[in-house]
Design an enzyme around this catalytic site. Structure first.
Site, PDB file in Angstrom:
ATOM      1  N   ASP A  37      14.992   8.579  96.279  1.00 21.06           N
ATOM      2  CA  ASP A  37      14.998   7.428  97.034  1.00 21.06           C
ATOM      3  C   ASP A  37      16.278   6.566  96.524  1.00 21.06           C
ATOM      4  O   ASP A  37      16.183   5.909  95.337  1.00 21.06           O
ATOM      5  CB  ASP A  37      13.694   6.472  96.709  1.00 21.06           C
ATOM      6  CG  ASP A  37      13.775   5.150  97.329  1.00 21.06           C
ATOM      7  OD1 ASP A  37      14.602   4.876  98.112  1.00 21.06           O
ATOM      8  OD2 ASP A  37      12.651   4.497  97.288  1.00 21.06           O
ATOM      9  N   HIS A  38      17.447   6.528  97.174  1.00 21.94           N
ATOM     10  CA  HIS A  38      18.575   6.022  96.852  1.00 21.94           C
ATOM     11  C   HIS A  38      19.032   5.297  97.906  1.00 21.94           C
ATOM     12  O   HIS A  38      19.033   5.681  99.048  1.00 21.94           O
ATOM     13  CB  HIS A  38      19.601   7.243  96.735  1.00 21.94           C
ATOM     14  CG  HIS A  38      19.394   7.532  94.924  1.00 21.94           C
ATOM     15  ND1 HIS A  38      20.786   7.466  94.375  1.00 21.94           N
ATOM     16  CD2 HIS A  38      18.546   7.955  94.129  1.00 21.94           C
ATOM     17  CE1 HIS A  38      20.532   7.833  93.000  1.00 21.94           C
ATOM     18  NE2 HIS A  38      19.340   8.198  92.992  1.00 21.94           N
ATOM     19  N   GLY A 105      14.895   1.900  88.001  1.00 23.33           N
ATOM     20  CA  GLY A 105      15.979   1.722  88.764  1.00 23.33           C
ATOM     21  C   GLY A 105      17.126   1.725  87.960  1.00 23.33           C
ATOM     22  O   GLY A 105      17.478   1.982  86.884  1.00 23.33           O
ATOM     23  N   GLU A 106      18.448   2.190  89.084  1.00 24.65           N
ATOM     24  CA  GLU A 106      19.974   2.067  88.556  1.00 24.65           C
ATOM     25  C   GLU A 106      20.595   1.060  89.406  1.00 24.65           C
ATOM     26  O   GLU A 106      20.265   0.602  90.362  1.00 24.65           O
ATOM     27  CB  GLU A 106      20.390   3.288  88.814  1.00 24.65           C
ATOM     28  CG  GLU A 106      19.520   4.494  88.249  1.00 24.65           C
ATOM     29  CD  GLU A 106      18.633   4.980  89.397  1.00 24.65           C
ATOM     30  OE1 GLU A 106      18.436   4.756  90.510  1.00 24.65           O
ATOM     31  OE2 GLU A 106      17.731   5.861  88.701  1.00 24.65           O
ATOM     32  N   ASN A 109      21.998   1.723  92.999  1.00 27.18           N
ATOM     33  CA  ASN A 109      21.341   1.313  94.114  1.00 27.18           C
ATOM     34  C   ASN A 109      20.548   0.022  94.374  1.00 27.18           C
ATOM     35  O   ASN A 109      20.615  -0.532  95.387  1.00 27.18           O
ATOM     36  CB  ASN A 109      19.937   2.496  94.103  1.00 27.18           C
ATOM     37  CG  ASN A 109      20.161   3.772  94.107  1.00 27.18           C
ATOM     38  OD1 ASN A 109      21.073   4.153  95.021  1.00 27.18           O
ATOM     39  ND2 ASN A 109      19.748   4.396  93.062  1.00 27.18           N
ATOM     40  N   GLY A 173      12.474   6.719  77.555  1.00 27.59           N
ATOM     41  CA  GLY A 173      12.721   6.278  76.503  1.00 27.59           C
ATOM     42  C   GLY A 173      11.203   5.732  75.958  1.00 27.59           C
ATOM     43  O   GLY A 173      10.434   5.679  76.800  1.00 27.59           O
ATOM     44  N   ALA A 176       9.434   2.827  77.948  1.00 24.48           N
ATOM     45  CA  ALA A 176       9.123   3.311  79.217  1.00 24.48           C
ATOM     46  C   ALA A 176       8.011   4.184  79.260  1.00 24.48           C
ATOM     47  O   ALA A 176       7.087   4.203  80.104  1.00 24.48           O
ATOM     48  CB  ALA A 176      10.378   3.832  79.896  1.00 24.48           C
TER      49      ALA A 176
END
Length: 318
Positions: A37-38, A105-106, A109, A173, A176
């Site tokens: 999903d991007h 997320g990133e 996006n 990590g 998360a």
């Protein structure tokens, strides 16, 4: 027992191609589908970014396989109330064959509407509240919520699935992993990391499913396959938090100049060697993952599916 699915790449393929790949995956013997999903691809050479919810609607009619997003960020670009509606409709179309995969997320996006990109602890807190909001809405009840990050007033989803939609949490990590174990219906990651599986289970995940994905590049010539993987997916080999904080495909292209062809050759199963592919996928099974999703890099999808149907899938541990 380990199951094997196929990972559809919205960064690399258009919507019609993704639907056709889903059909081929089912015919080849894969048992489930992931789909990314991007809003952007990671680099211009990948070159695609169809709207995942439209593609999922087409997948519901094209295949009988279960489908999961890997992963959706429901915190910035899309409000969790809107994401919940997309999830509910997808689950109804798929006849309860849908799982939602979520992550923090990133910037690539999520910054596209001009919102600031918060630090990781804030992103995880936003994700936790977003999952809470979505679960309330997916129940079909009217929801009013005034939280730290989100407001929902008199919202009700009238089209909801008969069963609750499982929400699996991506984690890379310790913080998360703790969140995934505490609030997730399952765990998602992209490395054959047995310690991460243990961490998820010890954080509250228990016997809930753990799933992971990897990319490979089948091809008749290994050298050409390595070149294809290096050209299209060098971003997979960037260190640290770069994947979360770089804002544009051009920034990823700049950073990826540090990734050598040799690094890709060492890390990715490339070419026609059955043993190399079996070893790469089996590493995830041995790490304790319940489902492993494989994604073929490059345009030769038909060759990949034929290879996995006849050579690789029969050799994998079950």
């Amino acid at each position: 027992m380990t199951a094997y699915g196929y990972f559809l790449s919205c960064e690399e393929h258009g919507p019609r191609e993704l639907v056709e790949q889903a059909r081929m995956a089912e015919d080849a013997g894969f048992s489930a589908l992931w789909i990314s999903d991007h809003y952007h691809p990671w680099n211009a050479r990948q070159g695609q970014s169809p709207f995942v919810w439209s593609v999922i609607g087409a997948l519901a009619d094209a295949t009988s396989l279960p489908v999961q997003t890997a992963v959706t960020c429901p915190t910035v670009r899309m409000h969790p109330a809107v994401t919940a509606q997309a999830v509910a409709t997808s689950a109804v179309l798929l006849g309860n064959r849908f799982r939602l995969g979520v992550g923090s997320g990133e910037a690539l996006n999520e910054h596209v509407l001009g919102d600031s990109w918060p630090p990781a602890p804030v992103r995880l807190a936003m994700l936790e509240e977003a999952v809470y909001v979505m679960r309330m809405l997916l129940s079909g009840r009217e929801v009013t919520h005034h939280g730290r990050y989100y407001t929902v007033e008199n919202a009700r989803l009238y089209t909801v699935p008969e069963e609750p939609v499982p929400i699996d949490v991506s984690a890379f990590g310790p913080a998360a992993l703790e969140l995934a174990g505490r609030i997730g219906d399952g765990f998602i990651t992209m490395a054959p990391d047995a310690a991460a599986v243990r961490g998820f289970r010890e954080a509250g995940g228990g016997s809930k499913p753990a799933a992971a994905g990897l990319r490979v590049c089948w091809g008749r010539d290994r050298g050409e396959a390595v070149s294809t993987a290096h050209r299209l997916w060098p971003n997979d080999h960037l260190p640290g938090e770069l994947a979360q904080v770089l804002p544009t495909p051009s920034h990823f292209e700049q950073a990826s100049t540090l990734v050598t062809r040799e690094m890709v050759a060492d890390a990715v199963a490339c070419g026609p060697d059955v043993d190399a592919h079996v070893e790469a996928v089996t590493a995830y099974a041995h790490a304790g993952f319940d489902t492993v999703y494989v994604s073929q890099i490059g345009p030769d999808q038909r060759g990949f599916f034929d290879f996995y149907r006849t050579e690789v899938l029969p050799a994998l541990p079950r």
